[in-house]
Design a protein around this motif. Structure first.
Motif, PDB file in Angstrom:
ATOM      1  N   TYR A 152       0.862  -1.182   0.000  1.00  0.00           N
ATOM      2  CA  TYR A 152       0.000   0.000   0.000  1.00  0.00           C
ATOM      3  C   TYR A 152       0.896   1.228   0.000  1.00  0.00           C
ATOM      4  O   TYR A 152       1.693   1.432   0.920  1.00  0.00           O
ATOM      5  CB  TYR A 152      -0.917   0.043   1.229  1.00  0.00           C
ATOM      6  N   LYS A 165      -7.607   4.251   0.056  1.00  0.00           N
ATOM      7  CA  LYS A 165      -7.783   3.112   0.971  1.00  0.00           C
ATOM      8  C   LYS A 165      -9.023   2.315   0.587  1.00  0.00           C
ATOM      9  O   LYS A 165      -9.030   1.081   0.661  1.00  0.00           O
ATOM     10  CB  LYS A 165      -7.881   3.609   2.409  1.00  0.00           C
ATOM     11  N   ARG A 202      -9.071  -1.396   6.441  1.00  0.00           N
ATOM     12  CA  ARG A 202      -9.053   0.043   6.142  1.00  0.00           C
ATOM     13  C   ARG A 202      -8.555   0.845   7.341  1.00  0.00           C
ATOM     14  O   ARG A 202      -7.720   1.743   7.194  1.00  0.00           O
ATOM     15  CB  ARG A 202     -10.446   0.508   5.733  1.00  0.00           C
ATOM     16  N   ILE A 238      -4.728   0.245   7.915  1.00  0.00           N
ATOM     17  CA  ILE A 238      -3.921   0.988   6.947  1.00  0.00           C
ATOM     18  C   ILE A 238      -3.905   2.473   7.296  1.00  0.00           C
ATOM     19  O   ILE A 238      -2.857   3.129   7.255  1.00  0.00           O
ATOM     20  CB  ILE A 238      -4.464   0.774   5.521  1.00  0.00           C
ATOM     21  N   LYS A 239      -5.051   3.005   7.672  1.00  0.00           N
ATOM     22  CA  LYS A 239      -5.140   4.419   8.037  1.00  0.00           C
ATOM     23  C   LYS A 239      -4.244   4.734   9.233  1.00  0.00           C
ATOM     24  O   LYS A 239      -3.510   5.733   9.238  1.00  0.00           O
ATOM     25  CB  LYS A 239      -6.597   4.782   8.353  1.00  0.00           C
TER      26      LYS A 239
END
Length: 405
Positions: free
Chosen positions: A131, A137, A173, A176-177
């Motif tokens: 990523y 995202k 999500r 990753i954030k």
């Protein structure tokens, strides 16, 4: 006087054992550290402790080494047992005209993204993707939702720090954030979640010959499956599984072009196939050397020092002994008041080593990273089950008194 130079060290574990071993071998021991809290009295085996705010400044290190040589010290080796200084120390050694290791291979192993790229076509490589910061995202999660569960981690993660498991699209999500915010200048590594038992393999490569010093099975915390709570040596593997493991490791070394150097790998046996979890360009830390010593009568730290000195390492087992290492964790957060039972634990049958990490007054917590393991007991036995029972029995003697108010 012949000198061994170390770049970085902890106060315990294999990096500290390397200092002690170098001194026992008769060398003048020099340690560069970035920890301003370290004092000469913390390392009585170190002859010269040099503080540098930034250890990765090669010119500063070379300048200090020039002062050492001008005072009559002859540098025989320069190395490191801790991240992220392994390849850097090897490059210093090369600059000084010392024994040359596979520096580019060591650098690859220090970067989880790069070594995944090199091994992407290998059968040992699990599915992975990347990523990139700033990417959508929402679109990323949509693309890989059928791959769940997935592991998300920064490529510079060590000791299971900030390694997260995402089981749902929402978790993927949000993870990753969270990590993208914490590591804004790097991409994130997204990997397939692997089932099956996991093993740590200590490896030495000398002039292109791959030697396995030990295969150790890992146990994980029930509360956090990324926290290792136990090691068992030797791993109970069928002959065909060990043969396939060795072939996999030789293949990895060839793809990384590792001709000379020490490393450890973590691999899982998933549905009869060996898959690489990660590889590190150094011996494992903590009590690993003590496990290998008790299990084989080989001081692996000493053999690694010999490798850096240009000598052929000897890692053929002299004995075969069952060993178990049990790590100690706590189930609450608070201020440590006292720890008792260390002497009693050491008196238990088969116990060879008891280590307690924190001092009174330290803040301790439930395990979130490997750093939240607060002690370890290493025990032996006539069988692996006996070694485990001996370690667990001794662990019951250790009591943590914690103020959680």
């Amino acid at each position: 006087m012949n000198t061994i130079v170390f770049i970085g060290s902890y106060k315990s574990g294999t990096s500290r054992e390397a200092l002690l071993c170098a001194k026992e071998m008769g060398y003048y021991v020099t340690l560069f550290t970035e920890k301003s809290s370290y004092k000469d009295s913390d390392f009585p085996e170190v002859d010269c402790l040099i503080y540098k705010k930034q250890l990765l400044e090669k010119d500063q290190i070379l300048s200090s080494l020039a002062v050492l040589t001008s005072s009559g010290k002859q540098i025989s080796a320069c190395l490191s047992f801790i991240d992220p200084y392994v390849s850097f120390a090897a490059s210093i050694a090369e600059e000084l005209g010392l024994n040359r290791l596979s520096i580019n291979s060591l650098k690859l192993m220090e970067d989880k993204l790069k070594f995944r790229e090199v091994l992407k076509d290998s059968s040992v490589s699990p599915f992975y993707t990347v990523y990139k910061d700033g990417s959508s995202k929402k679109e990323f999660v949509k693309r890989y939702k059928d791959r769940l569960p997935l592991i998300v981690k920064p490529p510079i993660s060590h000791g299971s720090r900030d390694v997260m498991l995402a089981k749902t699209r929402l978790q993927l999500r949000s993870t990753i954030k969270e990590l993208a915010k914490k590591y804004p200048e790097t991409s994130l590594l997204i990997e397939e979640y692997l089932n099956g038992p996991q093993y740590l393999i200590e490896v030495m490569v000398y002039k292109g010959e791959v030697k396995i010093a030990g295969v150790v099975e890992q146990e994980f915390s029930k509360e956090n499956e990324f926290i290792i709570t136990g090691y068992s040596y030797p791993a109970d593997l069928k002959d065909e599984d060990y043969k396939a493991l060795r072939e996999s490791i030789i293949s990895i070394a060839e793809k990384l072009n590792l001709k000379d150097g020490a490393c450890h790998l973590e691999m899982r046996n998933t549905d009869g196939q060996w898959k690489l979890v990660e590889v590190n360009p150094r011996m494992a830390g903590g009590v690993m050397n003590k496990i290998i010593i008790e299990g084989t009568d080989i001081n692996l730290v000493k053999e690694i020092l010999k490798l850096h000195l240009g000598e052929e390492p000897k890692i053929e087992p002299k004995v075969n002994q069952y060993v178990h290492a049990k790590f100690l964790t706590v189930n609450t957060y608070g201020k440590l008041l006292e720890i008792t039972g260390e002497s009693s634990a050491l008196d238990h049958k088969g116990v060879k080593y008891v280590y307690i990490k924190p001092q009174s007054g330290a803040i301790i917590s439930t395990p979130r990273t490997m750093g939240n393991r607060y002690g370890c007991i290493v025990a032996v036995g006539d069988t692996l089950d006996e070694a485990k029972d001996n370690a667990k029995s001794a662990a019951m003697e250790i009591k943590f008194f914690i103020d959680s108010t």
